[in-house]
Design an enzyme around this catalytic site. Structure first.
Site, short mmCIF file in Angstrom:
data_model
loop_
_atom_site.label_atom_id
_atom_site.label_comp_id
_atom_site.label_asym_id
_atom_site.label_seq_id
_atom_site.Cartn_x
_atom_site.Cartn_y
_atom_site.Cartn_z
N ALA A 66 0.96 -1.07 -0.04
CA ALA A 66 -0.01 -0.03 0.01
C ALA A 66 0.99 1.13 0.02
CB ALA A 66 -0.93 0.04 1.16
N GLY A 110 0.72 -5.37 0.76
CA GLY A 110 -0.59 -5.29 -0.01
C GLY A 110 -0.11 -5.78 -1.58
N GLU A 113 -0.50 -9.33 -0.85
CA GLU A 113 -1.92 -9.58 -0.82
C GLU A 113 -2.75 -9.66 -1.93
OE1 GLU A 113 -2.10 -6.54 2.49
OE2 GLU A 113 -3.00 -8.24 3.71
N1 CO8 Z 1 4.66 3.44 -0.33
C1 CO8 Z 1 4.87 4.62 -0.93
N2 CO8 Z 1 6.08 4.80 -1.55
C2 CO8 Z 1 7.11 3.65 -1.70
C3 CO8 Z 1 6.53 2.56 -1.26
C4 CO8 Z 1 5.47 2.42 -0.68
N3 CO8 Z 1 5.03 1.17 -0.04
N4 CO8 Z 1 7.63 1.72 -1.56
C5 CO8 Z 1 8.68 2.27 -2.13
N5 CO8 Z 1 8.26 3.67 -2.16
C6 CO8 Z 1 8.88 4.81 -2.71
C7 CO8 Z 1 9.73 5.31 -1.99
O1 CO8 Z 1 9.23 6.28 -0.91
C8 CO8 Z 1 10.75 6.02 -2.91
O2 CO8 Z 1 10.21 7.25 -3.29
P1 CO8 Z 1 11.29 8.44 -3.33
O3 CO8 Z 1 12.01 7.90 -4.52
O4 CO8 Z 1 10.32 9.66 -3.87
O5 CO8 Z 1 12.18 8.67 -2.37
C9 CO8 Z 1 10.72 5.16 -4.04
O6 CO8 Z 1 9.74 4.51 -3.91
C10 CO8 Z 1 11.98 4.32 -4.00
O7 CO8 Z 1 11.97 3.68 -2.74
P2 CO8 Z 1 13.43 3.51 -1.91
O8 CO8 Z 1 14.21 4.61 -2.35
O9 CO8 Z 1 13.26 3.02 -0.63
O10 CO8 Z 1 13.92 2.19 -2.67
P3 CO8 Z 1 14.90 1.04 -2.46
O11 CO8 Z 1 15.38 0.42 -3.63
O12 CO8 Z 1 16.03 1.38 -1.52
O13 CO8 Z 1 13.91 -0.03 -1.53
C11 CO8 Z 1 11.69 -1.12 -1.04
C12 CO8 Z 1 12.89 -0.37 -2.28
C13 CO8 Z 1 12.45 -2.38 -0.76
C14 CO8 Z 1 10.67 -1.57 -1.86
C15 CO8 Z 1 11.52 -0.22 -0.08
O14 CO8 Z 1 11.06 1.08 -0.50
C16 CO8 Z 1 10.57 -0.49 0.80
O15 CO8 Z 1 10.87 -1.15 2.04
N6 CO8 Z 1 9.19 -0.02 0.77
C17 CO8 Z 1 8.02 -0.21 1.72
C18 CO8 Z 1 7.69 -1.60 1.48
C19 CO8 Z 1 6.52 -1.79 2.58
O16 CO8 Z 1 6.70 -1.77 3.80
N7 CO8 Z 1 5.44 -2.46 2.20
C20 CO8 Z 1 4.18 -2.59 2.99
C21 CO8 Z 1 3.11 -1.28 2.96
S1 CO8 Z 1 2.05 -1.57 4.06
C22 CO8 Z 1 0.80 -2.33 3.34
O17 CO8 Z 1 1.14 -2.77 2.13
C23 CO8 Z 1 -0.48 -2.47 4.05
C24 CO8 Z 1 -1.39 -3.17 3.01
C25 CO8 Z 1 -2.82 -2.80 3.63
C26 CO8 Z 1 -3.88 -3.01 2.70
C27 CO8 Z 1 -4.97 -2.59 3.24
C28 CO8 Z 1 -6.17 -2.69 2.29
C29 CO8 Z 1 -6.76 -1.52 1.54
#
Ligand code: CO8
Length: 253
Positions: A66, A110, A113
């Site tokens: 998400a 998500g 999921e």
């Molecule tokens: N949401 C928003 N932005 C994101 C997300 C995310 N989940 N993942 C990555 N981004 C963005 C970063 O903020 C960054 O943006 P910017 O360039 O503007 O700074 C860009 O993508 C690149 O990310 P990174 O610089 O962090 O890149 P890396 O290669 O170092 O890392 C990762 C990539 C591993 C994907 C890392 O970004 C990460 O860990 N992301 C978060 C993953 C996470 O925690 N996911 C779970 C989210 S919570 C969820 O999914 C709950 C679901 C509930 C569903 C509910 C029903 C509607």
């Protein structure tokens, strides 16, 4: 169909492909994407030219979960409203045609999921599946705790959900999350081939099979057997069943 966060393709007869397309955010699922996904699926549900749907992302990411930027600081009530407005989840869970999910790179939170709600999950070597919500102080909220526990069992599910443990493609395959692990260069062709086969089969039988397997994931054996019986019997009244059995006996299939 034109969308802001999705690309729609028709890679083969009877097959629609939905590509998540927010490359700068690793395809994070924002509210626009989750509404557009609902619109696309609702359209394909009633489009007789579509027999199967593929959902995929980019080489780097299926989806990173998400969109955290939309969740930061919101209240439980606001989250509830966001979940209810995210029509894509409901559209996918009620979609009656077969869905194939092709995961390259990461499927997190998500994103995982979403993949779990598809019928058949294919992954590239090196694909990564995780539910890292605990790192954000929450838990999976789109079925992750329930679907993962049912597929991989309690102990590993607990590690994934309480401790953010990731599964890579091979382990996900061994644990029944994905049905095939494929070379990155071949996954899309294989997904299209599989979806084409599904689209060419007797549609009412395919839909009944899907509904029965989904029932198995959420019912007792007795309830599931009754559901199966109720799905099996009416298929004998379909033209497909009559024609296909006759063709088998005439050796013309
Ligand atoms: N949401 C928003 N932005 C994101 C997300 C995310 N989940 N993942 C990555 N981004 C963005 C970063 O903020 C960054 O943006 P910017 O360039 O503007 O700074 C860009 O993508 C690149 O990310 P990174 O610089 O962090 O890149 P890396 O290669 O170092 O890392 C990762 C990539 C591993 C994907 C890392 O970004 C990460 O860990 N992301 C978060 C993953 C996470 O925690 N996911 C779970 C989210 S919570 C969820 O999914 C709950 C679901 C509930 C569903 C509910 C029903 C509607």
């Amino acid at each position: 169909m034109q969308f802001e966060t999705l690309l729609i393709e028709t890679p083969a007869k009877g097959v629609a492909l939905i590509r998540l397309n927010r490359p700068r955010q690793y395809n994070a699922l924002n509210s626009t994407l989750l509404v557009e996904l609902g619109d696309a699926l609702n359209h394909f549900e009633t489009d007789d030219a579509v027999g199967a749907v593929i959902i995929t992302g980019s080489d780097k990411a299926f989806a990173a979960g998400a969109d955290i930027a939309e969740m930061v600081g919101i209240s439980g009530q606001q989250m509830l409203e966001m979940v209810e407005a995210s029509t894509g989840w409901r559209a996918l869970s009620t979609f009656t045609k077969p869905t194939v999910c092709a995961v390259s790179g990461m499927a997190l939170g998500g994103g995982f999921e979403l993949a779990l709600q598809c019928d058949i999950l294919l992954a590239t070597k090196g694909a990564k599946f995780a539910l890292p919500e605990v790192n954000l102080g929450v838990i999976p909220g789109a079925g992750g705790t329930q679907r993962v526990a049912r597929i991989i069992g309690k102990s590993l599910a607990m590690e994934m959900i309480m401790n953010g443990r990731a599964l890579f493609a091979e382990e996900a395959h061994q644990r029944g999350i994905v049905s095939r692990v494929i070379e990155p260069t071949e996954i899309e062709a294989e997904a299209v081939q599989l979806a084409s086969e599904l689209a060419s089969r007797a549609p009412l039988a395919v839909r009944a099979g899907k509904a029965c397997v989904n029932k198995a994931m959420s019912s007792t054996l007795e309830e599931g057997l009754l559901f199966e019986r109720n799905a099996f019997i009416p298929l004998f009244d379909t033209e497909d069943a009559k024609q296909m059995m006759t063709a088998f006996l005439n050796k013309s299939n």
